[in-house]
Scaffold this motif. Structure first.
Motif, mmCIF file in Angstrom:
data_model
loop_
_atom_site.group_PDB
_atom_site.id
_atom_site.type_symbol
_atom_site.label_atom_id
_atom_site.label_comp_id
_atom_site.label_asym_id
_atom_site.label_seq_id
_atom_site.Cartn_x
_atom_site.Cartn_y
_atom_site.Cartn_z
ATOM 1 N N GLU A 90 25.267 65.387 -15.911
ATOM 2 C CA GLU A 90 25.360 66.038 -14.596
ATOM 3 C C GLU A 90 26.072 67.386 -14.732
ATOM 4 N N VAL A 91 27.169 67.406 -15.471
ATOM 5 C CA VAL A 91 27.928 68.652 -15.673
ATOM 6 C C VAL A 91 27.093 69.650 -16.468
ATOM 7 N N LEU A 92 26.460 69.188 -17.544
ATOM 8 C CA LEU A 92 25.628 70.090 -18.354
ATOM 9 C C LEU A 92 24.479 70.657 -17.524
ATOM 10 N N SER A 93 23.863 69.815 -16.695
ATOM 11 C CA SER A 93 22.769 70.282 -15.838
ATOM 12 C C SER A 93 23.270 71.322 -14.838
ATOM 13 N N ASP A 94 24.432 71.065 -14.247
ATOM 14 C CA ASP A 94 25.011 72.039 -13.310
ATOM 15 C C ASP A 94 25.264 73.371 -14.006
ATOM 16 N N GLU A 95 25.840 73.322 -15.205
ATOM 17 C CA GLU A 95 26.107 74.548 -15.960
ATOM 18 C C GLU A 95 24.819 75.284 -16.313
ATOM 19 N N VAL A 121 15.125 73.920 -24.218
ATOM 20 C CA VAL A 121 16.036 72.941 -24.802
ATOM 21 C C VAL A 121 17.443 73.519 -24.792
ATOM 22 N N TYR A 122 18.371 72.695 -24.323
ATOM 23 C CA TYR A 122 19.778 73.081 -24.235
ATOM 24 C C TYR A 122 20.587 72.188 -25.167
ATOM 25 N N ILE A 123 21.745 72.708 -25.597
ATOM 26 C CA ILE A 123 22.625 71.942 -26.473
ATOM 27 C C ILE A 123 24.035 72.036 -25.923
ATOM 28 N N GLY A 124 24.764 70.927 -25.983
ATOM 29 C CA GLY A 124 26.139 70.970 -25.527
ATOM 30 C C GLY A 124 26.763 69.611 -25.397
ATOM 31 N N MET A 125 28.077 69.646 -25.138
ATOM 32 C CA MET A 125 28.836 68.439 -24.853
ATOM 33 C C MET A 125 29.859 68.772 -23.763
ATOM 34 N N ASP A 126 30.785 69.653 -24.063
ATOM 35 C CA ASP A 126 31.756 70.090 -23.057
ATOM 36 C C ASP A 126 31.222 71.269 -22.258
ATOM 37 N N THR A 127 30.452 72.102 -22.902
ATOM 38 C CA THR A 127 29.752 73.206 -22.255
ATOM 39 C C THR A 127 28.324 73.179 -22.777
ATOM 40 N N VAL A 128 27.447 73.892 -22.124
ATOM 41 C CA VAL A 128 26.038 73.872 -22.514
ATOM 42 C C VAL A 128 25.560 75.295 -22.751
ATOM 43 N N SER A 129 24.605 75.423 -23.647
ATOM 44 C CA SER A 129 23.972 76.725 -23.858
ATOM 45 C C SER A 129 22.484 76.509 -24.120
#
Length: 147
Positions: A90-95, A121-129
């Motif tokens: 949810e957080v990664l999608s919001d970011e 395609v996105y990659i992340g855990m605490d933040t996403v890029s």
């Protein structure tokens, strides 16, 4: 996905993916992944993720080491890696500003891979890029260590 008559990626990426079990025309069922993720995290698969997972789901590449512009990351294309991490997604999608469906994990579960409905395609855990504009680019970057 691009037509099979065109070169989808480099010879190295092709070899690594074939060694992991991929073949042109590969098709696996996504039903269990979809059911598990819907039941345990409320994830809703979209057509881009379904198409990607039908072709590449279940593949695992353990190669690590120097790459072209960054270290090669081991990765596993198993969306159930995120089964209990719906809040993280949810957080990664919001970011990212778009809904991301989990398609796997990279770097020994230090990062998730998520796919948007447009195939990015996105990659992340605490933040996403943003990692790649499409599945083929993402696979090549993972296999060859391209930032």
């Amino acid at each position: 996905m691009q037509p099979e008559s065109r070169q989808r990626w480099s010879a190295e990426t092709d070899k690594v993916l074939r060694d992991a079990g991929w073949r042109p025309g590969r098709k696996v069922s996504t039903v269990e992944w979809e059911r598990t993720l819907a039941d345990h995290g409320g994830f809703r698969i979209h057509p881009a993720a379904r198409e990607f997972l039908a072709e590449f789901g279940g593949l695992e590449v353990g190669a690590r080491g120097p790459g072209r512009t960054m270290a090669k990351l081991a990765f596993r294309l198993d969306p159930v890696a995120a089964e209990w991490d719906d809040e993280i997604f949810e957080v990664l999608s919001d970011e990212a500003g778009t809904y991301l469906f989990p398609i796997g994990e990279a770097d020994r579960r230090n990062s998730y891979l998520g796919m948007a409905a447009d195939g990015k395609v996105y990659i992340g855990m605490d933040t996403v890029s943003l990692f790649a504009a499409d599945a083929e680019e993402a696979l090549e970057k993972l296999v060859e260590g391209i930032q």
